[in-house]
Structures are given as C-alpha cells and as structure tokens.
Design an enzyme around this catalytic site. Structure first.
Site, PDB file in Angstrom:
ATOM      1  N   GLU A   1     -23.018  -4.509 -17.018  1.00  0.00           N
ATOM      2  CA  GLU A   1     -23.860  -3.690 -17.893  1.00  0.00           C
ATOM      3  C   GLU A   1     -24.712  -2.706 -17.095  1.00  0.00           C
ATOM      4  O   GLU A   1     -24.918  -1.566 -17.522  1.00  0.00           O
ATOM      5  CB  GLU A   1     -24.755  -4.586 -18.762  1.00  0.00           C
ATOM      6  CG  GLU A   1     -24.001  -5.518 -19.693  1.00  0.00           C
ATOM      7  CD  GLU A   1     -23.057  -4.792 -20.635  1.00  0.00           C
ATOM      8  OE1 GLU A   1     -23.361  -3.650 -21.030  1.00  0.00           O
ATOM      9  OE2 GLU A   1     -22.005  -5.366 -20.974  1.00  0.00           O
TER      10      GLU A   1
ATOM     11  N   ASP B   1     -16.112  -2.393 -14.341  1.00  0.00           N
ATOM     12  CA  ASP B   1     -15.591  -3.556 -13.613  1.00  0.00           C
ATOM     13  C   ASP B   1     -15.611  -3.289 -12.110  1.00  0.00           C
ATOM     14  O   ASP B   1     -16.063  -4.130 -11.321  1.00  0.00           O
ATOM     15  CB  ASP B   1     -14.165  -3.869 -14.053  1.00  0.00           C
ATOM     16  CG  ASP B   1     -14.091  -4.488 -15.442  1.00  0.00           C
ATOM     17  OD1 ASP B   1     -15.140  -4.907 -15.958  1.00  0.00           O
ATOM     18  OD2 ASP B   1     -12.978  -4.536 -15.996  1.00  0.00           O
TER      19      ASP B   1
END
Length: 497
Positions: free
Chosen positions: A148, A216
C-alpha cells in the site's frame, strides 16, 4: 485504556460531509476536464512520475485530508491508542526505507473482519482488523502495508485518474466517489468503479493490473530493505488464494487488488532474488492480534475459551500473548480480579510493555484502585513523555480521580506534539466541562469537529466560545486566530476548483 470505547460525538449526519464529498469530486472533475481537452490522448503515462498533470502533491494532501475526515465521521476506525501506536510504528519502519516519499504517512485500523487494506491521497493507509488477525507473521502483515505504501509513493491513484481522463474526463467523479465507496464497502465500491468506466473498462482493468505489479515490485523491495522476510508477500498471497479458492465470495482485498495465480508466482520469484532473511517472531505483533480478537471479535465467553484452549495446547508463538488475550477477555467479562492477576504477572516479566500497562490501567480503574494506577502511569509518562498510550492513560486516570487540572495539563502537553489526536481533544472537552470552563470546552469541541471536516460547525463552536471569553483576552485572541485558520482551510479546498 478503554478509549476505544469512548463516547465520541456523532457527526455522521452533518450536511457538510455531503458538501465536501461533492466538492472534492467536482473540483477534480473540473480541473481534469479542462486539462484533458488539450492533452495528447495517445500519450502514455510515465511510470512513477505521471499524475501531476491532474493533481499536484499539494492538492493530493488537501484531498487526502478531506477524505480522511469523511472516514473518521463515518465511524468504524479503531480509536485504540495501543493499536494506533503499533500500526504506525510498523508502517513508519517501512516508510523510512521508501523512495519518493512526499507525505508524512498516517496508518489506521478499520474495525472489519474482512481481508482488506487500502491507500489514498496524502499518505493515508487503512488496514482492516481481519487482515491483521489472519497474518501468521509480522512479515506477512508488513508485506501488505509495504504494497500500500508503494501505491502511494508511485502515485497510482493520481495516475489512474490521469489515464482515465484522457478517454472519459466526465467519469472522473464516478472514479473518485467509487474510491471512497471502496474503502467502506469494497463490493459496492468496485461496482461503482466498473459502472463509471463502462466505455473503457478493459483499459481500466489493465491499468489496475499494471499498478498492482508495480506495487508488488516496489513493495517486496521495500520489505527486504526494511529487514522483513520478502517471502512474506507471496506467502500471504498464497494464503488468500487457498482460503478462497472454492468460495463464491472472494475477500474484499481480492476485489480491490486482483490476484491471478501468475502474480503469486511472480512475487515468489522476485522475493527469492533477495538474500534469505530470517525474522524472529515478534511479541508486539502477537499482542496486537490478541488485543483485536479479545476486544473486537467474538464475545467474552467465547474468547475466554479460545485463549484458555490456546494456552493449554501451546498454540501461540508467545505464551504471553495468549495470557494477555485471556486477561482482556476476563476484563470484558467483568472478571477483574482474574484479569488483574494475569496482568501483574505479565508486568513482572516486562515492566514497560505498553500493551500490559494499558490493560492494567483499565482493570485498576474498574476496581477503583486509582492511586495505584496513577503511580504506575506517572512513572511511565515520565519515562516515555508524550507517548500516546502513556499520556492518554495518565490523563484518563487523573480525570477519573477528579484531578482535573493535572489531567488538562497532561493533555495540553500531549497535543503540542500530536495536534490531530481525536481522543485527546475529546478527553479534554470532558475535562473542561467538569471544570465549568465553557470557553475552553467549546474550543476543544471545535477541534474535534474540525478533525472530522465539520469546519462550519467548528467555527460556530468557536464563536460560541467567544461569548464566554470576554474576560480572557489571551484565549479570545487564540480563538479568533483559530477561526481564521479554519476559514483558510475552507478557502484552500475552494481554490481546488
């Protein structure tokens, strides 16, 4: 301290929030529409640097603040100083190793057992409580937070809006309102996003997948550089896939963060490129999980059985965490003596552990043993000045004892370093009301309203405070200055349009 149960004022029905929500969306729509009219629609976004054409960093901060105020007003955030302290310590241990940090981050926990986490403008990151209790290791939890953080540092929301505005500028309102909905109700929010992007739906999906891959990549790198096990990311991904492989309703996080199996494989390969990091189990992580389970999930009787069974079977990485959960469960069941015995033993083992100190404060207050609580917390507050767990518990005990002047002083000192503490202002409002200091009570109440974005009502409270401050010239000047500050904040939002 039971501040997580504090009787906060209800601001949910204030009409101002409808104004703010519509205004922020409208301002974004207007600015992006005029920009998009002259933009080269074939120009591709630059990874990591685009998004500034639609939203500057300063605008993101303003909009992020307004959105955070809306979320506070809706309720559902866990106002628990111990958990706030834990999640912000964990989050900031990652932020300090991140690149392109343009904000001071704020991490908060939503009282929701669904697996979900989300990031939005201005460095605000929310983690659902169910995600914390589902993670088996702190590295797994940290992997979600790192992901996040990467959405924020890569400015994915701004880039998403910029990319969408090239083809459908008038759907921007739908995108932003969909983002807000997604935070509260992921299924409804994703439906709103899908509807708003009907004409270019595939483009939107592809762009989202691109964002997820980038988050990611950046997130796993950040995880490794921060001393966590990079395999925490693919391990948690795989856990989610296995858990929901045969269910018709995927978790919220899979709705907002698409997770094809290829993404899990890519994450594992990427994580394996880093040197192996062996991370020992973390007591604070296990204590946070136990606290959430004992106070926010299940009923006391069920939780007493759960933690008692875990202790007898040795199912916790730390026996202390299971005992702590059992003590909290006894407290919830009003079995204060049993809770007291466990917590005293735990503090003998770890005298300055804030999880234990906070829980023992609750027990001592319930047992009316105020002097013992005051002595303990005075020492802790001296050792950890202006730590939110120590200061807020200390102020609360002083309030319960009727030592109002001392309680007010502790809260005032704490607010000098933590001016956005919702709990501190609410406690201070109670203190001033008991002292019959009407001017200061209305000032403090105005601060609570300002923190949920109710600027008009906050200004009204300050104007009421002025009527009680005629013989208090210094306070009167401060009130006038605060009114000007709130009016300036309103004007900054208006200038977005």
């Amino acid at each position: 301290m039971e501040l997580w149960k504090i009787n906060l004022l209800n601001y949910k029905n204030l009409s101002y929030f409808f104004f703010i929500g519509c205004f922020v969306v409208g301002a974004l729509t207007a600015s992006s529409y005029s920009w998009a009219a002259s933009a080269d629609k074939n120009k591709l976004p630059q990874i990591g640097t685009s998004g500034f054409s639609v939203l500057s960093v300063d605008k993101e901060r303003l909009i992020g603040t307004a959105m955070m105020q809306q979320i506070r007003a809706r309720g559902g955030i866990i106002n628990d100083p111990v958990l706030i302290e834990y999640i912000n310590h964990l989050g900031n241990s990652l932020v300090k190793n991140a690149n392109d940090v343009n904000y001071s981050f704020e991490f908060f926990i939503v009282n929701n057992q669904e697996l979900n986490a989300f990031a939005f403008f201005g460095g605000h990151i929310g983690i659902h409580s169910g995600l914390i209790t589902t993670a088996d290791t702190e590295s797994e939890l940290a992997s979600v937070i790192a992901h996040e953080i990467s959405h924020v540092t890569q400015r994915h929301l701004a880039r998403r809006i910029e990319a969408q505005s090239r083809t459908q500028p008038l759907t921007l309102a739908g995108i932003v309102s969909g983002v807000l909905l997604t935070m509260i109700n992921p299924a409804v929010g994703m439906a709103a996003l899908s509807t708003s992007m009907a004409a270019s739906q595939q483009f939107g999906i592809n762009y989202t997948r691109g964002n997820e891959k980038e988050a990611d990549r950046v997130g796993i790198t950040l995880l490794a550089h921060s001393g966590f096990d990079p395999l925490g990311a693919p391990n948690f991904f795989n856990k989610m896939l296995e858990k929901y492989r045969y269910t018709s309703k995927p978790p919220a996080m899979l709705l907002t963060h698409p997770l094809p199996e290829s993404r899990v494989s890519e994450a594992r390969i990427r994580a394996q490129n880093f040197p192996k990091i062996s991370v020992a189990p973390k007591l604070d992580f296990e204590l946070a999980k136990a606290r959430i389970k004992a106070r926010y999930e299940g009923d006391p009787e069920y939780n007493i059985n759960h933690f008692s069974s875990a202790i007898s079977k040795g199912q916790y990485a730390f026996l202390a965490a299971a005992r702590y959960g059992l003590a909290l469960s006894y407290f919830e069941d009003k079995a204060y003596d049993k809770a007291l015995a466990i917590l005293n033993d735990l503090l003998q083992e770890d005298a300055n552990n804030l999880f234990y100190i906070d829980a023992l404060s609750d027990v001592l207050i319930a047992l009316k043993q105020f002097k013992q609580a005051e002595k303990m917390l005075a020492t802790v507050n001296w050792l950890m000045p202006n730590n939110q767990v120590a200061a807020l518990n200390y102020a609360n005990v002083l309030l319960e004892m009727g030592n109002l002047d001392a309680s007010a002083q502790v809260l005032q000192d704490f607010l000098l370093v933590s001016p956005d503490s919702f709990i501190a202002y609410d406690l201070l409002t109670t203190v001033y009301r008991k002292q019959d200091k009407k001017a200061l009570m209305h000032v403090s109440k105005a601060q609570v309203m300002a923190l949920v974005g109710a600027y008009t009502q906050a200004i009204d409270e300050l104007q009421t405070a002025m009527t009680y401050a005629d013989d208090l010239p210094i306070i009167s000047k401060r009130i006038k200055g605060r009114i000007l500050q709130l009016q300036d904040q309103q004007e900054k939002l208006k200038r977005l349009n």
